[in-house]
Enzyme design. Sequence first.
Site, PDB file in Angstrom:
ATOM      1  N   ARG A  62       0.815  -1.216   0.000  1.00 55.30           N
ATOM      2  CA  ARG A  62       0.000   0.000   0.000  1.00 55.30           C
ATOM      3  C   ARG A  62       0.852   1.271   0.000  1.00 55.30           C
ATOM      4  O   ARG A  62       0.546   2.239  -0.683  1.00 55.30           O
ATOM      5  CB  ARG A  62      -0.909  -0.037   1.244  1.00 55.30           C
ATOM      6  CG  ARG A  62      -1.771   1.159   1.451  1.00 55.30           C
ATOM      7  CD  ARG A  62      -2.776   0.929   2.542  1.00 55.30           C
ATOM      8  NE  ARG A  62      -3.833   0.039   2.112  1.00 55.30           N
ATOM      9  CZ  ARG A  62      -4.870   0.416   1.371  1.00 55.30           C
ATOM     10  NH1 ARG A  62      -4.984   1.666   0.972  1.00 55.30           N
ATOM     11  NH2 ARG A  62      -5.799  -0.437   1.023  1.00 55.30           N
ATOM     12  N   ARG A  88     -10.319   4.192  -2.645  1.00 50.34           N
ATOM     13  CA  ARG A  88      -9.178   3.664  -1.884  1.00 50.34           C
ATOM     14  C   ARG A  88      -8.750   4.688  -0.832  1.00 50.34           C
ATOM     15  O   ARG A  88      -8.925   5.882  -1.031  1.00 50.34           O
ATOM     16  CB  ARG A  88      -7.997   3.378  -2.792  1.00 50.34           C
ATOM     17  CG  ARG A  88      -8.309   2.364  -3.835  1.00 50.34           C
ATOM     18  CD  ARG A  88      -7.196   1.359  -3.980  1.00 50.34           C
ATOM     19  NE  ARG A  88      -7.628   0.346  -4.921  1.00 50.34           N
ATOM     20  CZ  ARG A  88      -7.889  -0.900  -4.587  1.00 50.34           C
ATOM     21  NH1 ARG A  88      -7.724  -1.315  -3.348  1.00 50.34           N
ATOM     22  NH2 ARG A  88      -8.285  -1.771  -5.486  1.00 50.34           N
ATOM     23  N   ILE A  89      -8.176   4.157   0.229  1.00 51.65           N
ATOM     24  CA  ILE A  89      -7.708   5.053   1.292  1.00 51.65           C
ATOM     25  C   ILE A  89      -6.359   5.629   0.882  1.00 51.65           C
ATOM     26  O   ILE A  89      -5.433   4.893   0.529  1.00 51.65           O
ATOM     27  CB  ILE A  89      -7.590   4.277   2.623  1.00 51.65           C
ATOM     28  CG1 ILE A  89      -8.989   3.809   3.042  1.00 51.65           C
ATOM     29  CG2 ILE A  89      -6.965   5.141   3.700  1.00 51.65           C
ATOM     30  CD1 ILE A  89      -8.975   2.744   4.106  1.00 51.65           C
ATOM     31  N   LEU A  90      -6.279   6.949   0.901  1.00 50.81           N
ATOM     32  CA  LEU A  90      -5.020   7.614   0.550  1.00 50.81           C
ATOM     33  C   LEU A  90      -4.165   7.708   1.815  1.00 50.81           C
ATOM     34  O   LEU A  90      -4.656   8.097   2.874  1.00 50.81           O
ATOM     35  CB  LEU A  90      -5.319   9.000  -0.025  1.00 50.81           C
ATOM     36  CG  LEU A  90      -6.024   8.962  -1.385  1.00 50.81           C
ATOM     37  CD1 LEU A  90      -6.720  10.288  -1.680  1.00 50.81           C
ATOM     38  CD2 LEU A  90      -5.037   8.609  -2.506  1.00 50.81           C
ATOM     39  N   ASN A 102     -12.341  15.205   0.582  1.00 55.51           N
ATOM     40  CA  ASN A 102     -13.078  14.006   0.167  1.00 55.51           C
ATOM     41  C   ASN A 102     -14.565  14.268   0.326  1.00 55.51           C
ATOM     42  O   ASN A 102     -14.975  14.980   1.249  1.00 55.51           O
ATOM     43  CB  ASN A 102     -12.668  12.839   1.071  1.00 55.51           C
ATOM     44  CG  ASN A 102     -13.433  11.566   0.754  1.00 55.51           C
ATOM     45  OD1 ASN A 102     -13.479  11.132  -0.398  1.00 55.51           O
ATOM     46  ND2 ASN A 102     -14.033  10.963   1.762  1.00 55.51           N
ATOM     47  N   HIS A 104     -18.130  12.343   1.043  1.00 58.57           N
ATOM     48  CA  HIS A 104     -18.565  11.075   1.628  1.00 58.57           C
ATOM     49  C   HIS A 104     -20.088  11.064   1.727  1.00 58.57           C
ATOM     50  O   HIS A 104     -20.674  12.040   2.207  1.00 58.57           O
ATOM     51  CB  HIS A 104     -17.931  10.936   3.028  1.00 58.57           C
ATOM     52  CG  HIS A 104     -18.311   9.671   3.708  1.00 58.57           C
ATOM     53  ND1 HIS A 104     -17.750   8.455   3.371  1.00 58.57           N
ATOM     54  CD2 HIS A 104     -19.219   9.405   4.680  1.00 58.57           C
ATOM     55  CE1 HIS A 104     -18.283   7.515   4.122  1.00 58.57           C
ATOM     56  NE2 HIS A 104     -19.177   8.058   4.923  1.00 58.57           N
ATOM     57  N   ASP A 136      -7.337  13.369   6.394  1.00 59.10           N
ATOM     58  CA  ASP A 136      -6.188  13.160   7.268  1.00 59.10           C
ATOM     59  C   ASP A 136      -5.813  11.689   7.101  1.00 59.10           C
ATOM     60  O   ASP A 136      -6.262  11.056   6.142  1.00 59.10           O
ATOM     61  CB  ASP A 136      -6.499  13.581   8.717  1.00 59.10           C
ATOM     62  CG  ASP A 136      -7.616  12.756   9.332  1.00 59.10           C
ATOM     63  OD1 ASP A 136      -8.021  11.739   8.728  1.00 59.10           O
ATOM     64  OD2 ASP A 136      -8.077  13.124  10.426  1.00 59.10           O
ATOM     65  N   ASP A 140     -12.155   8.727   6.709  1.00 58.00           N
ATOM     66  CA  ASP A 140     -13.276   9.677   6.759  1.00 58.00           C
ATOM     67  C   ASP A 140     -13.301  10.457   8.073  1.00 58.00           C
ATOM     68  O   ASP A 140     -14.378  10.731   8.618  1.00 58.00           O
ATOM     69  CB  ASP A 140     -14.612   8.927   6.550  1.00 58.00           C
ATOM     70  CG  ASP A 140     -14.657   8.216   5.205  1.00 58.00           C
ATOM     71  OD1 ASP A 140     -14.119   8.768   4.226  1.00 58.00           O
ATOM     72  OD2 ASP A 140     -15.220   7.113   5.134  1.00 58.00           O
TER      73      ASP A 140
HETATM   74  C1  GRF Z   1     -20.405   9.575  -4.151  1.00 56.48           C
HETATM   75  O1  GRF Z   1     -21.601   9.267  -3.490  1.00 56.48           O
HETATM   76  C2  GRF Z   1     -19.321   9.887  -3.148  1.00 56.48           C
HETATM   77  O2  GRF Z   1     -19.775  10.490  -1.985  1.00 56.48           O
HETATM   78  C3  GRF Z   1     -18.796   8.513  -2.824  1.00 56.48           C
HETATM   79  O3  GRF Z   1     -18.810   7.833  -4.064  1.00 56.48           O
HETATM   80  C4  GRF Z   1     -19.839   8.365  -4.892  1.00 56.48           C
HETATM   81  C5  GRF Z   1     -19.206   8.727  -6.207  1.00 56.48           C
HETATM   82  O4  GRF Z   1     -20.112   8.942  -7.221  1.00 56.48           O
HETATM   83  N1  GRF Z   1     -17.507   8.602  -2.172  1.00 56.48           N
HETATM   84  P1  GRF Z   1     -19.605   9.485  -8.658  1.00 56.48           P
HETATM   85  O5  GRF Z   1     -18.517   8.549  -9.147  1.00 56.48           O
HETATM   86  O6  GRF Z   1     -19.104  10.876  -8.470  1.00 56.48           O
HETATM   87  O7  GRF Z   1     -20.818   9.424  -9.542  1.00 56.48           O
END
Ligand code: GRF
Length: 211
Positions: A62, A88-90, A102, A104, A136, A140
């Site tokens: 990773r 993926r987790i950065l 990000n 979420h 960070d 999330d």
């Molecule tokens: C979004 O709901 C975002 O919050 C999540 O993945 C989805 C991505 O959708 N992390 P898209 O690829 O932008 O259509």
Amino acid sequence: MVVLISGAGSNMAALLEACSDPEYGAQIVAVGSDRAGTAGQKLAAEAGVPTFVVPFREYTDRSEWDRAMSDRIADHTPDLVVSAGFMRILGPAVVGRHPAVNIHPALLPSFPGARAVRDALAHGVRLTGTTIHFLDEGVDSGPIIAQMGVPVEDGDDEARLHERIKHVERRMLVDTVGRLARQGWTIEGRHVRFGRTEDSVTDATEKKENR
Ligand code: GRF
């Protein structure tokens, strides 16, 4: 900004459209992904935006993948990285080098992780939503920039609820990224505000140098 995606890229497409207005104050310099051939990458390429792929499975661990991703991002010298549907987790190589946000699909700190919409439904919440936060090194867990609620309706399944969340996400992402680009930002502990002060610029530079 460099936008990172893993799939459909509808949030990226909303940013792309916003960037066509010079008053918006931001430009997408590249779209990166962890997998080749996504719909979002095709869309970006058709719009003339440079794209790159750093496939996870081509790296032995990773941290090696994270360093490669960080270098590919750095090639485009962005002021901001936007993770918009990047699955993926950065790690520290990216997060410690580039300011990154990000989006979420839940009201953090509730329902972090890759199954946020499913988890919120399973928990029986009546209100969920979406959060934009700075990245960070946790999952999330970084300082929150903006949130909007989306009510859960009777009969919702994961796909229907997620589609309504994404509708809200696109507007909120465009609005938030534009404000970050035009006004800058200040982070004090867990608190983010738009606007830059001389002190905060110095702090940010010092923090970057200390990483
Ligand atoms: C979004 O709901 C975002 O919050 C999540 O993945 C989805 C991505 O959708 N992390 P898209 O690829 O932008 O259509």
